[in-house]
Design a protein around this motif. Structure first.
Motif, short mmCIF file in Angstrom:
data_model
loop_
_atom_site.label_atom_id
_atom_site.label_comp_id
_atom_site.label_asym_id
_atom_site.label_seq_id
_atom_site.Cartn_x
_atom_site.Cartn_y
_atom_site.Cartn_z
N ILE A 64 0.83 -1.21 0.00
CA ILE A 64 0.00 0.00 0.00
C ILE A 64 0.87 1.26 0.00
N ASP A 65 1.94 1.25 0.81
CA ASP A 65 2.83 2.41 0.84
C ASP A 65 3.55 2.58 -0.49
N ALA A 66 4.00 1.47 -1.08
CA ALA A 66 4.71 1.56 -2.36
C ALA A 66 3.78 2.05 -3.47
N TYR A 111 4.32 5.43 -5.66
CA TYR A 111 4.36 5.36 -7.13
C TYR A 111 3.33 6.31 -7.74
N GLU A 112 2.15 6.33 -7.20
CA GLU A 112 1.11 7.22 -7.74
C GLU A 112 1.49 8.69 -7.55
N PHE A 147 7.76 2.31 -9.36
CA PHE A 147 6.89 1.30 -9.98
C PHE A 147 7.49 -0.09 -9.82
N ASN A 148 8.81 -0.21 -10.02
CA ASN A 148 9.46 -1.51 -9.86
C ASN A 148 9.34 -2.01 -8.41
N THR A 149 9.50 -1.07 -7.48
CA THR A 149 9.36 -1.45 -6.06
C THR A 149 7.94 -1.94 -5.78
N TYR A 150 6.97 -1.18 -6.28
CA TYR A 150 5.58 -1.57 -6.08
C TYR A 150 5.27 -2.92 -6.74
#
Length: 355
Positions: free
Chosen positions: A240-242, A246-247, A283-286
């Motif tokens: 949720i944090d990632a 990203y957003e 984005f990659n982290t998410y």
């Protein structure tokens, strides 16, 4: 010359004649025994039994092969020894006999078969248990004597929560009664679990047995999936944090690109590239955390045990006891034997005294 060691011959016709001559004594003793047995056994409340049979899913690290099959024939389960589970089925009876588990049964809603009583199980045990009315004066006297040496307990309110660590005397008495009504047995060879419940009402008996099965399954499921659920909560929070980061990075990149669409300066392009790279990193982290989240969900499902219900709960039709006819006939048979012993006491004791 006679042999003093020769056994004395018993004349059975004389014995039968002596017993027959005292037939009036048999009539008196058997009649009195019949009346007393009926007076004792008839007021005893009837009770019903309900049994549930479960086959749990085991978590084994090794099967044991042919050695395990050989050990099972003598009652030794090698699979249980090789299991990584800290609470194997062999410990389920101890679990169900614990105070915490029994206290969790207090709020179960029960209804009698005739529908005249609907309450929680604690109140049913405490206030609505039937007893032999011949013994009520003794119970009243016992409680009166105990009450002289104990302090009066405050009545709990409706939203009072029972503390298993500190039970009142009434609560402890109810716990002891419930433990005597509930039993759990585990087959050492097959690990099949049998839950047995005994109650004075057939519908309450079946309701309680099914509730105990559900609570046992929920407890084992919560224990087995505890680590997996903690990991799931952890990855859910990180995901949720990632996603939020990203957003936010995507929104910054889109706003900067829209505001500087016709700008050709290298400083603006460099700033745009930095925002795009930061958006891509987030984005990659998410995406990676979302993959971990899906794996954690699958792990919870994998750790969730499956219980096969071999025999479910059903409302018993006939009472399991007390066996009134058997009890009366057993008492009369005992009285018959004791009467024979009384009649033949001289014939039995005289040879013994001579020896």
């Amino acid at each position: 010359m006679t042999d003093n060691n020769s056994p004395e011959i018993i004349d059975l016709r004389k014995v039968f004649r002596k017993i027959w001559n005292r037939k009036k004594l048999f009539l008196k003793t058997l009649s009195i025994t019949f009346v007393l047995a009926c007076i004792y056994i008839l007021p005893l409340p009837r009770y019903y039994n309900c049994n549930i049979t479960l086959a749990p899913e085991m978590e084994n690290t090794a099967s044991g092969g042919s050695l395990g099959s050989l050990a099972s024939t003598i009652g030794i389960n090698l699979n249980a020894a090789s299991s990584t589970d800290a609470i194997p089925p062999m410990l389920y009876p101890d679990l169900m006999g614990s105070t915490d588990f029994i206290v969790s049964l207090f709020p179960i809603k029960v209804t009698t078969e005739d529908g005249l009583l609907s309450t929680d199980y604690y109140t049913f045990i405490k206030k609505h248990q039937k007893s032999n009315f011949w013994l009520r004066p003794f119970y009243w006297l016992k409680n009166a004597i105990i009450g002289l040496f104990t302090k009066e307990e405050s009545k709990p309110t409706g939203n009072h929560k029972v503390d298993p660590f500190k039970l009142s005397k009434d609560q402890q008495d109810v716990v002891s009664t419930m433990k005597s009504h509930i039993s759990c047995d585990v087959d050492k060879k097959t690990d099949v679990i049998t839950i047995a419940v005994q109650e004075q009402d057939p519908l309450i008996c079946a309701t309680l047995a099914d509730s105990i099965r559900t609570r046992l399954q929920n407890f084992i499921t919560d224990y087995r999936t505890n680590k997996a659920r903690i990991d799931l909560d952890y990855y859910t929070k990180l995901t949720i944090d990632a996603k939020r980061d990203y957003e936010r990075a995507r929104q910054l990149y889109a706003n900067f690109s829209d505001a500087n669409v016709d700008v050709v300066l290298q400083s603006y392009k460099a700033k745009q590239d930095d925002l795009e790279n930061d958006m891509q990193i987030k984005f990659n982290t998410y995406n990676a955390l979302n993959t971990q989240l899906q794996a954690a969900k699958a792990k919870v499902q994998e750790k969730t045990p499956a219980f096969t219900i071999i025999q479910g709960a059903s409302v018993p039709i006939k009472p399991a006891g007390p066996k009134r006819m058997i009890f009366v006939f057993a008492m009369m048979f005992l009285a018959f034997i004791l009467t024979i012993g009384y009649i033949l006491k001289d014939d039995i004791l005289t040879p013994l005294m001579k020896e």
